[in-house]
Enzyme design. Structure first.
Site, short mmCIF file in Angstrom:
data_model
loop_
_atom_site.label_atom_id
_atom_site.label_comp_id
_atom_site.label_asym_id
_atom_site.label_seq_id
_atom_site.Cartn_x
_atom_site.Cartn_y
_atom_site.Cartn_z
CG ASP A 219 -0.26 7.63 -10.00
OD1 ASP A 219 -1.40 7.15 -9.95
OD2 ASP A 219 0.46 7.60 -11.01
CD GLU A 268 9.55 20.77 7.26
OE1 GLU A 268 8.85 21.60 6.64
OE2 GLU A 268 10.65 20.35 6.86
C1 GLC Z 1 -2.13 4.88 -11.31
C2 GLC Z 1 -3.47 5.54 -11.49
C3 GLC Z 1 -3.93 5.29 -12.89
C4 GLC Z 1 -2.91 5.87 -13.85
C5 GLC Z 1 -1.52 5.33 -13.59
C6 GLC Z 1 -0.46 6.11 -14.28
O1 GLC Z 1 -2.20 3.51 -11.39
O2 GLC Z 1 -4.37 5.07 -10.54
O3 GLC Z 1 -5.19 5.83 -13.13
O4 GLC Z 1 -3.28 5.55 -15.17
O5 GLC Z 1 -1.21 5.40 -12.22
O6 GLC Z 1 -0.32 7.39 -13.70
#
Ligand code: GLC
Length: 563
Positions: A219, A268
């Site tokens: 993310d 790993e």
């Molecule tokens: C990413 C995710 C989104 C979230 C953001 C903050 O963009 O896809 O859904 O709100 O990160 O974590």
């Protein structure tokens, strides 16, 4: 729903015996766990619910499932506010349920990818609670980004930076310090200069890898490391700075030191664990994330912003195949995910206005959402027709395809969610400006009737519209013209036809018709226009809509057999 014993045998064997790494041309299906299937009837989807649909997923023909966060969370941001990275939200099940899900999917030849959220934790994470209970300057505060305020008594935030979800990026705590949160207030940013933070994420990656997880979706992968040397720049100064790897906050070169360490951990394992970066960066910098020394693959989000238009699609395909060559990775294709308006709806609305860089001036579909789905008028039938054509185009391309739950049912975005029932922080933090992302996160319809269309016995945590009945799995199952049937046939054929990661464009004599051939002769023809296109062949394997012999009707894709 029928089970698919043959697929099971075949794919189980192929888990070990593939020559190219499995992920390079995988079809990866994103599950948003709280909205997929609810086994315990509390209105929230859960891990046993997903496991109960393992045969459905196998029959769909996907190669991997990517699970959006299922970790303990206060749901300030749909689970992307993680309170404990090495556990399952008790409302969604237990670690034993998770292990059972992995086993059920692996037994059907389906890999499992989980979401890692390293830029921020939840404010309910034990580290943040400790930070709040500790003094300014303490080791506990050093795991996050705390600063003194400005102005009299430090009552003003350290800078005028804005959160991605609207409003200030700083929040004050009772002793007067401020902490940085690039997303919701409940998502404090971690300090990636802190070795304890680095070590803890490595532990998390090992924890899930040891449990059999095959890969990770990272993310906001472009925001972890930050240069917060004082004096901090203003928002205007930040905006004027080039995004060349030295920007203080975004897409810094030094983030790849973090991923180089992760890569050593991934390697790993046998087979090496994989990762895909969610990196909203200039396309010239995507290969850094996709390289084999870094995360290994990166999302290409360009189709999320494109119109259903031949020129735009061809440019995006050309550019991204070239970028993939630079990184040595395969490219990725995304038409929908949990953050954007579903693609049948985008293609059923007028083209968005574009800014000087050619990007949509505003989030596409937002105006329609703000009007409760009234204005502009949505062309539901045309939008779905174009979406099906776009999907078959994408599934014929070299590289991985990331699919989002419900797109196989041809679901449109849900506009009719009353404000009182909305959940997304982007809605609350930008009142009247952004309606938020709840409309693509409404629980799936599994059956035409019954409470919450078969999602579960306890209703649905976001309201489902009555038209969901038309798209229910049991309605579409077995119907030759349904979107579900098209996805199943396309994904099955894709396995049979898959070949080297190359394509050759074939001139069609028309600007609105694209045609390409893969190395084994598999061809894809998409008519983005409305005038029928005459084909020189009749051996159509699959069409996104009814196609008379020798014709590709308007807004339709066909696949042609290899020579
Ligand atoms: C990413 C995710 C989104 C979230 C953001 C903050 O963009 O896809 O859904 O709100 O990160 O974590």
């Amino acid at each position: 729903m029928t089970s698919a014993p043959n697929t099971q045998l075949q794919t189980e064997a192929s888990l070990d015996s593939e020559k190219a790494p499995w992920w390079r041309q995988a079809a990866v299906y994103q599950v948003y766990p709280r909205s997929f299937a609810d086994a315990d009837g509390d209105g929230l989807g859960d891990i046993p619910g997903i496991a109960s649909k393992a045969d459905y997923l196998a029959e769909l023909g996907i190669d991997a499932v990517w699970l959006s966060p299922f970790y303990p969370s206060e749901l300030a941001d749909g689970g992307y506010d993680v309170a404990d990275y090495r556990n399952v939200d008790p409302r969604l099940g237990t670690l034993a349920d998770f292990d059972a899900l992995v086993a059920a999917l692996h037994a059907r030849g389906i890999r499992v990818v989980v979401d890692i959220v390293p830029n921020h934790t939840s404010d309910r994470h034990v580290w943040f609670e400790e930070a709040l209970a500790s003094a300014p300057g303490s080791a506990a505060r050093e795991r996050y980004i705390f600063r003194e305020g400005t102005g009299p008594d430090g009552a003003l935030p350290p800078t005028d930076w804005e959160s991605m979800f609207g409003g200030s990026a700083w929040e004050r705590v009772p002793d007067g310090q401020w902490y940085l949160h690039h997303f919701a207030v409940e998502q404090p940013d971690l300090n990636w200069d802190n070795q304890e933070v680095r070590a803890d994420f490595v532990r998390t990656l090992r924890f899930w890898s040891d449990r059999g997880v095959d890969g990770f979706r990272i993310d906001v992968a472009h925001m972890l490391t930050k240069d917060l040397t004082e004096p901090l720049p203003s928002k205007a100064e930040l905006e004027a700075m080039p995004r060349d790897g030295r920007h203080p906050l975004i897409d810094r070169d030094d983030v790849h030191d973090v991923y180089a360490e992760w890569r050593r951990v991934f390697n790993e394992y046998d087979p090496p664990r994989t990762a895909v970066a969610e990196a909203w960066v200039d396309s010239s910098r995507v290969p850094l994330y996709a390289s084999a020394e870094s995360l290994g693959q990166a999302f290409n989000f360009e189709l999320l912003e494109a119109d259903f238009e031949a020129g735009q699609f061809q440019r995006i395909v050309r550019d991204n195949l070239a970028l993939a060559k630079l990184s040595g990775s395969s490219t990725t294709w995304v038409l929908s995910n949990h953050d954007v308006v579903r693609h049948p709806t985008r293609y059923g609305l007028p083209h968005p206005e574009r800014d000087a860089d050619g990007r949509p001036a505003r989030k596409h579909g937002n105006e329609w959402l703000l009007s409760g789905g009234m204005q502009p008028v949505l062309d539901r039938v045309g939008g779905l027709r174009r979406a099906r054509a776009a999907t078959l185009f994408v599934l014929g391309l070299p590289g991985s395809a990331y699919l989002y739950q419900g797109e196989e049912l041809g679901l449109h975005e849900v506009a009719e969610i009353p404000d009182a029932l909305r959940q997304d922080p982007t809605f609350f933090r930008s009142p009247g400006v952004d309606k938020g992302r709840d409309g693509c996160r409404v629980p799936l319809p599994w059956s035409e009737g019954g409470r919450s269309f078969g999602f579960g016995d306890g209703g649905a945590h976001l309201p489902q519209p009555s038209w969901f009945a038309l798209h229910a799995v049991d309605v579409e199952d077995g119907r030759p013209d349904s979107t579900l049937t098209m996805y199943r046939r396309a994904l099955a054929l894709r396995h049979e036809l898959q070949t080297d990661e190359e394509l050759d464009w074939i001139d069609t004599g028309r600007a609105d018709v694209l045609r390409f051939a893969r190395p084994n002769g598999w061809q894809v023809v998409t008519n983005f226009g409305t005038e029928p296109f005459e084909l020189d062949r009749a051996d159509v394997l699959l069409a996104s809509d009814e196609a008379p012999l020798g014709i590709v009707p308007g807004e339709t894709t066909v696949w042609l057999a290899p020579n």
